[in-house]
Design a protein around this motif. Sequence first.
Motif, PDB file in Angstrom:
ATOM      1  N   ILE A   1       6.628  -2.957  -1.385  1.00  0.00           N
ATOM      2  CA  ILE A   1       7.226  -1.823  -0.643  1.00  0.00           C
ATOM      3  C   ILE A   1       8.719  -2.086  -0.448  1.00  0.00           C
ATOM      4  CG2 ILE A   1       7.183  -0.536   1.527  1.00  0.00           C
ATOM      5  CD1 ILE A   1       4.723  -0.135  -0.280  1.00  0.00           C
ATOM      6  N   PRO A   2       9.540  -1.111  -0.815  1.00  0.00           N
ATOM      7  CA  PRO A   2      10.987  -1.311  -0.664  1.00  0.00           C
ATOM      8  C   PRO A   2      11.407  -1.170   0.791  1.00  0.00           C
ATOM      9  CG  PRO A   2      10.551   0.926  -1.380  1.00  0.00           C
ATOM     10  CD  PRO A   2       9.216   0.227  -1.351  1.00  0.00           C
TER      11      PRO A   2
ATOM     12  N   ASN B   1      -0.805 -10.459   3.394  1.00  0.00           N
ATOM     13  CA  ASN B   1      -1.598  -9.693   4.371  1.00  0.00           C
ATOM     14  C   ASN B   1      -1.392  -8.205   4.140  1.00  0.00           C
ATOM     15  OD1 ASN B   1      -1.143 -12.399   5.635  1.00  0.00           O
ATOM     16  ND2 ASN B   1      -2.375 -11.504   7.267  1.00  0.00           N
ATOM     17  N   LEU B   2      -2.473  -7.449   4.235  1.00  0.00           N
ATOM     18  CA  LEU B   2      -2.371  -5.995   4.060  1.00  0.00           C
ATOM     19  C   LEU B   2      -2.230  -5.287   5.395  1.00  0.00           C
ATOM     20  CD1 LEU B   2      -5.112  -5.300   1.353  1.00  0.00           C
ATOM     21  CD2 LEU B   2      -2.635  -4.984   1.083  1.00  0.00           C
TER      22      LEU B   2
ATOM     23  N   GLU C   1      -2.112   2.680  -6.815  1.00  0.00           N
ATOM     24  CA  GLU C   1      -3.489   2.997  -6.429  1.00  0.00           C
ATOM     25  C   GLU C   1      -4.093   4.091  -7.304  1.00  0.00           C
ATOM     26  OE1 GLU C   1      -3.150   4.161  -2.364  1.00  0.00           O
ATOM     27  OE2 GLU C   1      -2.243   2.269  -1.768  1.00  0.00           O
TER      28      GLU C   1
ATOM     29  N   SER D   1       3.517 -11.449   2.625  1.00  0.00           N
ATOM     30  CA  SER D   1       3.033 -10.651   1.499  1.00  0.00           C
ATOM     31  C   SER D   1       1.629 -11.037   1.052  1.00  0.00           C
ATOM     32  CB  SER D   1       4.019 -10.713   0.335  1.00  0.00           C
ATOM     33  OG  SER D   1       4.102 -12.031  -0.129  1.00  0.00           O
TER      34      SER D   1
ATOM     35  N   PHE E   1     -10.619  -4.702  -2.563  1.00  0.00           N
ATOM     36  CA  PHE E   1      -9.179  -4.948  -2.442  1.00  0.00           C
ATOM     37  C   PHE E   1      -8.675  -5.904  -3.530  1.00  0.00           C
ATOM     38  CE2 PHE E   1      -8.682  -3.864   2.366  1.00  0.00           C
ATOM     39  CZ  PHE E   1      -8.622  -2.521   2.035  1.00  0.00           C
TER      40      PHE E   1
ATOM     41  N   ALA F   1       5.167   4.054   2.457  1.00  0.00           N
ATOM     42  CA  ALA F   1       4.420   2.951   1.842  1.00  0.00           C
ATOM     43  C   ALA F   1       3.137   3.460   1.187  1.00  0.00           C
ATOM     44  CB  ALA F   1       4.103   1.880   2.885  1.00  0.00           C
ATOM     45  N   GLN F   2       2.442   4.355   1.858  1.00  0.00           N
ATOM     46  CA  GLN F   2       1.233   4.910   1.238  1.00  0.00           C
ATOM     47  C   GLN F   2       1.603   5.738   0.012  1.00  0.00           C
ATOM     48  OE1 GLN F   2      -0.841   6.589   4.736  1.00  0.00           O
ATOM     49  NE2 GLN F   2      -2.519   5.221   4.196  1.00  0.00           N
TER      50      GLN F   2
ATOM     51  N   VAL G   1      -9.007 -10.796   0.873  1.00  0.00           N
ATOM     52  CA  VAL G   1      -7.790 -10.203   0.317  1.00  0.00           C
ATOM     53  C   VAL G   1      -6.859  -9.653   1.394  1.00  0.00           C
ATOM     54  CG1 VAL G   1      -6.859  -8.505  -1.301  1.00  0.00           C
ATOM     55  CG2 VAL G   1      -9.032  -9.625  -1.781  1.00  0.00           C
TER      56      VAL G   1
ATOM     57  N   HIS H   1     -13.627 -10.087   1.742  1.00  0.00           N
ATOM     58  CA  HIS H   1     -13.512 -10.842   0.498  1.00  0.00           C
ATOM     59  C   HIS H   1     -12.155 -11.525   0.370  1.00  0.00           C
ATOM     60  CE1 HIS H   1     -13.083  -6.477  -0.539  1.00  0.00           C
ATOM     61  NE2 HIS H   1     -12.005  -6.866  -1.157  1.00  0.00           N
TER      62      HIS H   1
ATOM     63  N   ARG I   1      -1.867  -1.065   6.500  1.00  0.00           N
ATOM     64  CA  ARG I   1      -1.847   0.289   5.946  1.00  0.00           C
ATOM     65  C   ARG I   1      -0.977   1.231   6.773  1.00  0.00           C
ATOM     66  NH1 ARG I   1      -2.331   2.307   0.893  1.00  0.00           N
ATOM     67  NH2 ARG I   1      -3.930   3.904   0.650  1.00  0.00           N
TER      68      ARG I   1
ATOM     69  N   PHE J   1      -8.398  -2.674  -6.334  1.00  0.00           N
ATOM     70  CA  PHE J   1      -7.658  -1.481  -5.922  1.00  0.00           C
ATOM     71  C   PHE J   1      -6.328  -1.997  -5.378  1.00  0.00           C
ATOM     72  CE2 PHE J   1      -6.452   1.557  -2.539  1.00  0.00           C
ATOM     73  CZ  PHE J   1      -6.488   2.750  -3.243  1.00  0.00           C
TER      74      PHE J   1
ATOM     75  N   ARG K   1       9.830 -11.439   4.201  1.00  0.00           N
ATOM     76  CA  ARG K   1       8.979 -10.495   3.478  1.00  0.00           C
ATOM     77  C   ARG K   1       7.958 -11.252   2.625  1.00  0.00           C
ATOM     78  NH1 ARG K   1       8.911  -4.912   2.165  1.00  0.00           N
ATOM     79  NH2 ARG K   1      10.701  -4.469   3.478  1.00  0.00           N
TER      80      ARG K   1
ATOM     81  N   MET L   1      -3.748  -1.942  -3.397  1.00  0.00           N
ATOM     82  CA  MET L   1      -3.046  -1.478  -2.212  1.00  0.00           C
ATOM     83  C   MET L   1      -1.807  -2.350  -2.024  1.00  0.00           C
ATOM     84  SD  MET L   1      -5.176  -0.411   1.078  1.00  0.00           S
ATOM     85  CE  MET L   1      -4.715  -1.376   2.497  1.00  0.00           C
ATOM     86  N   PRO L   2      -0.650  -1.738  -1.790  1.00  0.00           N
ATOM     87  CA  PRO L   2       0.570  -2.549  -1.779  1.00  0.00           C
ATOM     88  C   PRO L   2       0.662  -3.530  -0.618  1.00  0.00           C
ATOM     89  CG  PRO L   2       1.075  -0.193  -1.495  1.00  0.00           C
ATOM     90  CD  PRO L   2      -0.402  -0.304  -1.667  1.00  0.00           C
ATOM     91  N   TYR L   3       1.132  -4.721  -0.941  1.00  0.00           N
ATOM     92  CA  TYR L   3       1.548  -5.698   0.067  1.00  0.00           C
ATOM     93  C   TYR L   3       3.036  -5.469   0.361  1.00  0.00           C
ATOM     94  CZ  TYR L   3      -2.697  -8.538  -0.781  1.00  0.00           C
ATOM     95  OH  TYR L   3      -3.982  -9.001  -0.877  1.00  0.00           O
ATOM     96  N   ALA L   4       3.580  -6.290   1.245  1.00  0.00           N
ATOM     97  CA  ALA L   4       5.007  -6.180   1.584  1.00  0.00           C
ATOM     98  C   ALA L   4       5.878  -6.351   0.347  1.00  0.00           C
ATOM     99  CB  ALA L   4       5.367  -7.228   2.628  1.00  0.00           C
ATOM    100  N   SER L   5       5.380  -7.126  -0.604  1.00  0.00           N
ATOM    101  CA  SER L   5       6.179  -7.398  -1.802  1.00  0.00           C
ATOM    102  C   SER L   5       6.330  -6.176  -2.691  1.00  0.00           C
ATOM    103  CB  SER L   5       5.530  -8.549  -2.588  1.00  0.00           C
ATOM    104  OG  SER L   5       4.120  -8.437  -2.568  1.00  0.00           O
TER     105      SER L   5
ATOM    106  N   TYR M   1       5.381  -2.238   6.456  1.00  0.00           N
ATOM    107  CA  TYR M   1       5.828  -3.644   6.521  1.00  0.00           C
ATOM    108  C   TYR M   1       7.244  -3.852   7.046  1.00  0.00           C
ATOM    109  CZ  TYR M   1       1.730  -4.281   3.499  1.00  0.00           C
ATOM    110  OH  TYR M   1       0.465  -4.258   2.965  1.00  0.00           O
TER     111      TYR M   1
END
Lengths: 822, 165
Positions: A726-727, B140-141, A700, B138, A715, A691-692, B52, B50, B143, A718, B134, A720-724, B147
């Motif tokens: 990431i495969p 919420n982040l 990114e 989507s 955020f 995912a990163q 996100v 903020h 790292r 920048f 999913r 940063m991927p959400y679940a939507s 997911y």
Amino acid sequence: MTTQMFGAPVRRREDPRLVTGGGKFLDDLGRGALAAAFVRSPHAHAKVVDIDVTDALDVEGLVAIYTHEDLPGRVGEPLPLLIPHPTLTHGRTQHALARDEVNHVGEPVVMVVARDRYLAEDACARIRVDYEPLPPVVGIEAARTADLLVHDDVPGNIAAHMLQEVGDVEAAIAGAPHVLELDLAIERSACMPMEGKGVYARWDADRDELRIYSSTQTSTGVRAAVAAKLGMPLAKVECIAPDVGGGFGVKINHPWPEEVLVPWVAKTLGVEVKWVEDRREHFISSAHERGQLQQVRVGFDDDGRLLGLDVKFWHDNGAYTPYGIIVPIITSTQLLGPYKPGTYRCEFWSLYTNTVLVTPYRGAGRPQGCFAMERTMDAIADELGLDRAEVRSRNFIQPSEMPFDHGLLFQDGRPLKYDSGDFPASLDKLKALVGWDDFAEYRERAQVEGRKVGLGIGCYVEGTGVGPYEGGHIQIETSGRVNVSTGLTSQGQGHETAFAQVVAQELGVPIEDVFVTTGDTRRMPYAVGTFASRAAVMSGNAIALAARNVRAKALRIAADALEVSADDLEIVDGIIRVKGAPDTAMSLGTVSVMSNPLRYAFDEAAKAATQFAGSNDPDKPPVADDDEPGLEGRDFYSPTQATFANGMHAAIVETDPVTAEIRILRYCVIHDCGTMINPMIVEGQVHGGVAQGVGGALYERMVYDESGQLLNASFMDFLMPYASEIPHIETDHLETPSPLNPLGIKGAGEAGCIPVSAVIASAVSDAEGFAITSMPISPVELWELRQRHAAGEIPSLRDHAPYPSGGSAQPDDLTGPTTRKS
Amino acid sequence: MSEPVPEELLDVTVTVNDVPRHARVPARRLLSDFLRHDLGLTGTHVGCEHGVCGACTVLVDGAPVRACLMFAVSAQAHAVTTIEGLGTIDAMGPVQQAFTECHGLQCGFCTPGFVTTITAYLEENPDPTQDEAREAISGNLCRCTGYQNIVKSVLRAAEIKAAGS
């Protein structure tokens, strides 16, 4: 029988606490502590002319304001350069508070301490700093051109220049039937843990002792650095890493300015002080990584076998070099992946820019190296009209050639010598998983539907588990509770579970009885830290060795008591018993009682160990000369070299013919990290790494403008991927045990993210029919590349099935790109 | 030099996890800080301030809300549910239970925001598909996890919830 623990997908022991709000992260501690906030430079490069704090003095709840002038002795000296290297001829580090010059936006200039963070920031807003702006150096090309300097006394902006060579590359390339040259680029990204950095310190005035909590990847490192800065005996400083909300590398650098200043204020004022990094601070004052420009020249034969590989790259190290040149060293060595280069030369320049400093981010230079190597492999395949997997296969180091010594020095100052790995087997598995041989047919079907799809591949080798050492300590209480400690820290890797599995297996105790503590210098003062995918290898083996010591001692004491040979004993579910005669037994708790000769009975069980409780030999001391009281064991694991894990990824992407949006349809991973302690945890590490990697490949980047302002430091901007984004990740594992350590394990933490940019670049190139040479790639960039390709500025791949007409978008097809560019 | 002016404090009463809680706080106190620092409910985490990342998501009258985007005074007379109100170690809620079964967390910092979000989602959508699960997370982040196991946790939580109802 004791359940098999090692290798089982045991549920994590830390989870019940964490899912119910019971985690104790840095900002969950120290309720009521004073809060620190910082005035940070708004300029990328400037002289600090004057600081006026007058207006801030009115703020209610203000406790103190500090500038560089207030910092005594070593607190005011530059922060340490952690990893010196002979080629790092011009290493520079910052002051905890800027002295007279700032070198990036976000560099701390003034520290404010107040009753709470709101008030501290009120005060910060009222402090006026006069700067004399200097022209900044932004971007690798500007640093390389060196018309302007970041540090006046660093010519050419060159922090380090390093060259390693194996064999005669010039001769090999001169004699090669085919030679290709590639110009490549990779942008900056950053670790971006969900919890930023933070430090909380409290001073015990009664004992003149300092306790530091830090959201760090090395509590022993912070402890030693702060003790040195504050001129305190190590014995008077302790450091604890509480629950840490992700690290990914950025928290291994230390001491950060705040890690020196907060403890110093706590000691100076005799108070509790806390600083918690906010998100913008994390963007502009922690660390980034990845940015490199690369040139590859490669000579190869008619079969695609490498004869000579000549790589030059320019690495952006930001404004300072506290972590030395570990990242570019890793790029230059790990670039080789699973291949034999024939001859190899790698030369790099590590360059200063007026941007946030660069320290390792998960993968630590490997994603860049992998990108260079894998782009080269694809280029060779295209040049010769060969299958891309086949070209890779022909260059693999074979299992029979292990251990394989590349003749280079690795990041730990030791030989780059692969211990094991079966690359052909990994590739076979990958091809089967992704359906490599069926892809042409899939592509044809997609083309009929007017869709553009591409298949990409990337292979890597990752040196993991670098030294120098880690330790393990195990103590069994009279209750049978097993306390385990190791000094390295945890940031979500599940160490409380994985290390408990090791101990449960080695000792033969229920995992429920095992309690693991990490990152607490009170419990294990000797440690290095959590980085380089080293925790399982280093602490896992240290703890296993310690467990074996404890086991031997327990069996010795039990054998004496039961009047049998230790060889006839086994430990099952915490009970030591005679093999074949399980009624002759005693619990580990009882052995713990007996291991500690007592004068005072503290409970019923303890009575058995008191001096009048049984017979004793008057000629022997209660504790033998070569023994110690307590059922405890300690050991350290210190390897001669790193272990080398490996993996291969493949992806199928679809690129929108009109909008140039890039969608990953499938992502497949073959991963070999040797023997797995907990496959569930390993799998989770791979998912997170991929995912990163996807973030770094498609979304990114750090967008600096020409004045050195980071334009996307939130955020919101920048991406940063959400679940939507990431495969679903498909994985398969190979377990090639490392011959180097007792448990046969290799590290797994960083693996997932290493090849992703290479894989996606490979897949997008395959979909588009021209080579992608710069990552990350956004839809806007891909769209622009299509225009340049259509205009003949970018050559087509030779070995690429042409798309039916209409496959390439024309400008008038569009109203404009639909995806944000950041 | 003017004399320091103390901040005006307001009486705020919020029902948190079914218990009325009171504190005197400045008007600008964020709900996230109020929960964490004034009430000591540190399970709600702050990841970006903020709105996100979603780590600070709590339920206000049952609906997911970013606690960093709301003032404590605005929560006056509302019912707030935090991660602490969704279960305990000995009696985990279905979403919490699912996360522990599916390895739905690593560092655990973002987890409280996911758990609150998913709890509210499953109230409205008790039987989601994988794609819907999913989509549900989507905003919420995370790292650490990539997911995948959080998606799995949503589906598992729906099962646990269905079995328990």
